[in-house]
Design an enzyme around this catalytic site. Structure first.
Site, PDB file in Angstrom:
ATOM      1  CG  HIS A  98      -1.771  -1.111   1.348  1.00 41.08           C
ATOM      2  ND1 HIS A  98      -2.296  -1.898   2.487  1.00 41.08           N
ATOM      3  CD2 HIS A  98      -2.429  -1.745   0.403  1.00 41.08           C
ATOM      4  CE1 HIS A  98      -2.924  -2.949   2.149  1.00 41.08           C
ATOM      5  NE2 HIS A  98      -3.145  -3.036   0.837  1.00 41.08           N
ATOM      6  CD  GLN A 137       2.181  -9.617   9.891  1.00 38.63           C
ATOM      7  OE1 GLN A 137       2.468  -8.445  10.070  1.00 38.63           O
ATOM      8  NE2 GLN A 137       1.818 -10.462  10.950  1.00 38.63           N
ATOM      9  CB  CYS A 167       2.914   1.699   6.428  1.00 33.22           C
ATOM     10  SG  CYS A 167       1.944   0.130   7.076  1.00 33.22           S
TER      11      CYS A 167
END
Length: 205
Positions: A98, A137, A167
């Site tokens: 992302h 993950q 992040c």
């Protein structure tokens, strides 16, 4: 007469989109540098696009590796051993798909053999194959499990990943100490509560 050896299969591309040339990738980094307000031609940044793309060769090396090649060599001589095989604290580095930020952690992997075992280092290599891609993950946990199931067909698999996501550390919520844990169980591990508890105890021990 020796048998003709066949070349290993090339891994399937995740996307059917043609891969851009290296020069195009470096040009994209120069554009990004200009977008943040920098001068891509100044001395300190002139070679940055080349270095960044070279780094991504390493970050994303898993796209050029195949789990089937890693797990192809197995051994049937186990001396009658029928217990679980646990490899824990396997360090890994991956990239969040992302934000392209790193997430770092440890994998704990156990399987109950069904007539064949694999070299212990291959378990660690398997983690690297899928970690060195753009990932979540959750998917990383599933891909490791699925590869073991496909190539070893064990009686049961337990996979736990623990990771810190940059992040969350350096942007957004800025939570320095948050740790994400994901697990997946198959076969006997999925059916047997005591077996799962034993796995957790061994990981924490």
């Amino acid at each position: 007469m020796s048998k003709k050896q066949t070349a290993p299969k090339k891994p399937k591309l995740v996307s059917s989109t043609p891969r851009p040339a290296r020069e195009e990738a470096e040009a994209a980094i120069r554009t990004l540098l200009a977008w943040v307000g920098e001068n891509p031609e100044r001395e300190g940044l002139r070679d940055t696009p080349r270095r960044v793309i070279k780094a991504f060769d390493e970050y994303c090396a898993g796209y050029n590796m195949n789990a089937g090649d890693i797990l192809a060599k197995t051994f049937s001589e186990t001396g009658g051993y029928d217990g679980a095989v646990l490899v824990k604290h396997i360090e890994f580095e991956s990239r969040c798909e992302h934000h392209l930020a790193p997430f770092l952690g440890k994998a704990h992997i156990s399987y109950i053999p069904s007539g064949k075992i694999v070299g212990l280092s291959k378990i660690a290599r398997l983690v690297d194959i899928y970690a060195r891609r753009l990932q979540t993950q959750e998917r990383l946990t599933s891909e490791i499990t699925n590869a073991l199931q496909k190539h070893l067909k064990p009686k049961g698999i337990a996979v736990m990943l623990e990771a810190e996501h940059f992040c969350m550390k350096v942007r957004g919520v800025h939570k320095d100490h948050a740790v994400t844990v994901t697990t997946r169980f198959t076969g006997e591990y999925q059916k047997d509560d005591d077996l799962r508890e034993e796995f957790f105890a061994q990981v924490r021990g």
